[in-house]
Scaffold this active site. Structure first.
Site, short mmCIF file in Angstrom:
data_model
loop_
_atom_site.label_atom_id
_atom_site.label_comp_id
_atom_site.label_asym_id
_atom_site.label_seq_id
_atom_site.Cartn_x
_atom_site.Cartn_y
_atom_site.Cartn_z
N ASN A 7 7.95 1.48 11.17
CA ASN A 7 6.89 2.24 10.49
C ASN A 7 5.70 2.47 11.43
O ASN A 7 4.63 1.88 11.28
CB ASN A 7 6.47 1.53 9.20
N ILE A 22 0.88 -1.16 0.00
CA ILE A 22 0.00 0.00 0.00
C ILE A 22 0.92 1.21 0.00
O ILE A 22 1.90 1.26 0.74
CB ILE A 22 -0.98 0.00 1.20
N ALA A 23 0.62 2.16 -0.87
CA ALA A 23 1.46 3.35 -0.96
C ALA A 23 0.62 4.53 -1.42
O ALA A 23 -0.30 4.38 -2.22
CB ALA A 23 2.62 3.13 -1.93
N GLU A 50 2.58 -7.64 6.59
CA GLU A 50 3.84 -7.38 7.28
C GLU A 50 4.12 -5.89 7.16
O GLU A 50 3.85 -5.28 6.12
CB GLU A 50 5.02 -8.14 6.65
N TYR A 80 -3.05 0.60 10.76
CA TYR A 80 -3.58 -0.75 10.77
C TYR A 80 -4.32 -1.04 12.08
O TYR A 80 -5.37 -1.70 12.08
CB TYR A 80 -2.47 -1.78 10.54
#
Length: 149
Positions: free
Chosen positions: A109, A70-71, A104, A116
């Site tokens: 981060n 995801i970015a 993961e 999340y």
């Protein structure tokens, strides 16, 4: 913000975001390869001008899903786009009857781990020396899961 499924024609746009947003980005070939498999899905977030702002890559296999990437483009970060993508992903999984999502994330981060956590992911394990870094050492990954049903 509009979310839509992406195809092979989006590889260059995905790659551009990936290069700017990730510490250890996927190659163009790895991104393109995702589109060769029916169990992978890529969703993109578009602004009002039909400009790709971010994406999420995941699979669905045997009742589970792995969130692979995801970015969000740096100029669109901290505007809720990651949350919109993650919410769209989880909604799609529920529609498809998927019961578990695994991912993961780098130990370092904290913003992603916090995101999340807001979506009911829990930390279940550490994968030692999983991620490449710019130096000679590798970074641990936190494995997180979300039980959907």
């Amino acid at each position: 913000m509009k979310i839509k499924r992406l195809g092979l024609e989006s590889v260059d746009s995905i790659y551009e975001i990936e290069q700017k947003a990730q510490i250890s980005p996927w190659s163009r070939e790895s991104i393109a390869d995702v589109f060769n498999y029916s169990y992978y899905t890529v969703l993109g977030a578009y602004d009002g001008a039909e400009h790709l702002c971010g994406f999420i890559i995941f699979d669905e296999v045997a009742g589970e899903s792995n969130l692979h990437d995801i970015a969000v483009a740096p100029s669109y970060q901290n505007k809720g786009i990651g949350s919109i993508l993650l919410s769209s992903y989880l909604d799609m999984l529920k529609l498809h009857g998927i019961s578990r999502s695994i991912l993961e994330v780098r130990v370092s981060n904290d913003p992603a781990r916090h995101l999340y956590g807001k979506f009911n992911y829990t930390e279940i394990a550490i994968r030692k020396n999983y991620y490449k870094t710019k130096g000679p050492h590798k970074e641990d990954a936190v494995i997180m899961e979300n039980i959907l049903l």
